[in-house]
Design a protein around this motif. Structure first.
Motif, PDB file in Angstrom:
ATOM      1  N   SER A 230      43.116  26.862  45.805  1.00  0.00           N
ATOM      2  CA  SER A 230      44.352  27.060  46.557  1.00  0.00           C
ATOM      3  C   SER A 230      45.180  25.791  46.700  1.00  0.00           C
ATOM      4  CB  SER A 230      44.023  27.605  47.960  1.00  0.00           C
ATOM      5  OG  SER A 230      43.351  28.839  47.870  1.00  0.00           O
TER       6      SER A 230
ATOM      7  N   GLU B 244      58.410  25.443  52.778  1.00  0.00           N
ATOM      8  CA  GLU B 244      59.319  24.979  51.734  1.00  0.00           C
ATOM      9  C   GLU B 244      60.305  26.060  51.303  1.00  0.00           C
ATOM     10  OE1 GLU B 244      56.639  23.669  48.709  1.00  0.00           O
ATOM     11  OE2 GLU B 244      56.417  21.671  49.595  1.00  0.00           O
TER      12      GLU B 244
ATOM     13  N   TRP C 228      46.796  32.875  48.141  1.00  0.00           N
ATOM     14  CA  TRP C 228      47.861  31.933  47.813  1.00  0.00           C
ATOM     15  C   TRP C 228      48.395  32.068  46.390  1.00  0.00           C
ATOM     16  CZ3 TRP C 228      51.923  29.615  48.935  1.00  0.00           C
ATOM     17  CH2 TRP C 228      52.428  28.551  48.172  1.00  0.00           C
ATOM     18  N   PRO C 229      47.553  32.218  45.352  1.00  0.00           N
ATOM     19  CA  PRO C 229      48.128  32.349  44.005  1.00  0.00           C
ATOM     20  C   PRO C 229      49.139  33.490  43.903  1.00  0.00           C
ATOM     21  CG  PRO C 229      45.773  31.938  43.858  1.00  0.00           C
ATOM     22  CD  PRO C 229      46.068  32.185  45.305  1.00  0.00           C
TER      23      PRO C 229
ATOM     24  N   LYS D  69      52.341  32.591  46.021  1.00  0.00           N
ATOM     25  CA  LYS D  69      53.186  31.633  45.306  1.00  0.00           C
ATOM     26  C   LYS D  69      53.962  32.318  44.185  1.00  0.00           C
ATOM     27  CE  LYS D  69      53.136  27.107  43.049  1.00  0.00           C
ATOM     28  NZ  LYS D  69      54.079  27.514  41.993  1.00  0.00           N
TER      29      LYS D  69
ATOM     30  N   ILE E 204      56.847  34.187  45.777  1.00  0.00           N
ATOM     31  CA  ILE E 204      57.908  33.280  46.226  1.00  0.00           C
ATOM     32  C   ILE E 204      58.698  32.744  45.037  1.00  0.00           C
ATOM     33  CG2 ILE E 204      58.367  31.053  47.328  1.00  0.00           C
ATOM     34  CD1 ILE E 204      55.958  31.593  49.140  1.00  0.00           C
ATOM     35  N   ASP E 205      57.990  32.381  43.971  1.00  0.00           N
ATOM     36  CA  ASP E 205      58.669  31.844  42.789  1.00  0.00           C
ATOM     37  C   ASP E 205      59.540  32.897  42.108  1.00  0.00           C
ATOM     38  OD1 ASP E 205      57.450  29.423  43.227  1.00  0.00           O
ATOM     39  OD2 ASP E 205      55.875  29.716  41.722  1.00  0.00           O
TER      40      ASP E 205
ATOM     41  N   THR F  58      49.562  38.006  37.989  1.00  0.00           N
ATOM     42  CA  THR F  58      48.764  36.953  38.607  1.00  0.00           C
ATOM     43  C   THR F  58      47.315  37.420  38.741  1.00  0.00           C
ATOM     44  OG1 THR F  58      50.703  36.280  39.892  1.00  0.00           O
ATOM     45  CG2 THR F  58      48.568  35.446  40.622  1.00  0.00           C
TER      46      THR F  58
END
Length: 246
Positions: free
Chosen positions: A29, A60, A109-110, A113, A116-117, A201
């Motif tokens: 992570s 962020e 988390w993967p 992320k 979000i990306d 993912t």
């Protein structure tokens, strides 16, 4: 930060195995374990080993909130539900019931992320459906955003063994706790992009769109449309959750 409450007599091999697993999960992570504490208690007082953690991070991406949720937004679920709660219940050995079910405990988390990306400006809200399950998370969201949530029962990813255990025990799988899944509300036009990102993912192959945000005819609530076309209301769980895991 990691705190270990160790029962006297715990084997060194068990402790080393847990620490190695913790280090592997942190590395996967991108998290640093920077400190912690240990406490040894009398034999029979800690069920072997208790672990508590605390984390600090930086936001962020754009802040997520229930206030940004709008009618028409889609509800995305990262994977199958109910595995963890049913696994814990069966592992306690209090019921004469056996099934090949494993906890879904993992880092999300993967997938987070990737989401979000893929659509940072279309992501409205996220939550992990732990205690109280999907029902608790989405009922709270409905109350906070002022809109109802309509789920499609046929779209809910539930393994056959979990569904069977829930039927035998009289549990609604929407109330069962999860550990390695999350819910996300995404703007309708970006839902397919978000779903594709999750499915590409590792661990996200069973991600799916399970419903949408709809106008409230009365008070905001969580609704589930059955395969027969009727809708039922799913309220917050009343009383203690089974199993009580946190």
């Amino acid at each position: 930060m990691v705190n270990l409450i160790i029962e006297a007599g715990l084997s060194t091999a068990t402790l080393q195995e847990e620490l190695a697993a913790m280090a592997g999960a942190a590395a996967e992570s991108g998290v640093l374990i920077v400190g912690g504490d240990t406490k040894v208690v009398e034999h029979g007082k800690a069920d072997g080993l208790y672990i508590s953690t605390a984390g600090v991070g930086v936001v962020e991406a754009q802040p997520l909130s229930a206030e940004s949720v709008s009618i028409g937004d889609k509800v995305i679920l990262s994977g199958a539900i109910g595995d963890h709660g049913i696994t814990v219940l069966l592992a306690r050995g209090e019921l004469d019931l056996a099934a090949d079910i494993k906890s879904d405990s993992r880092s999300v988390w993967p997938m987070v992320k990737a989401l979000i990306d893929a659509c940072p400006n279309a992501l409205r809200w996220m939550r992990d459906p732990t205690r109280g399950g999907v029902s608790a998370s989405l009922n709270e969201l409905a109350g906070d955003c002022g809109h109802s949530i309509l789920l499609e029962e046929e779209s809910l990813p539930v393994d056959r063994a979990v569904r069977g255990a829930c039927e035998v025990l009289g549990l609604d799988v929407l109330h069962v706790a999860n550990e390695g899944q999350f819910l996300a509300i995404v703007e309708s036009g970006s839902a397919d992009i978000a779903l594709a990102a999750l499915k590409s993912t590792p661990g996200g192959s069973r991600a799916c769109i399970i419903g949408e945000v709809v106008e409230s005819k009365k008070s905001p609530r969580l609704l589930v449309r059955t395969p027969y076309g009727a809708s039922r209301v799913v309220d917050m769980l009343v009383g203690d959750q089974l199993p009580r895991i946190c």
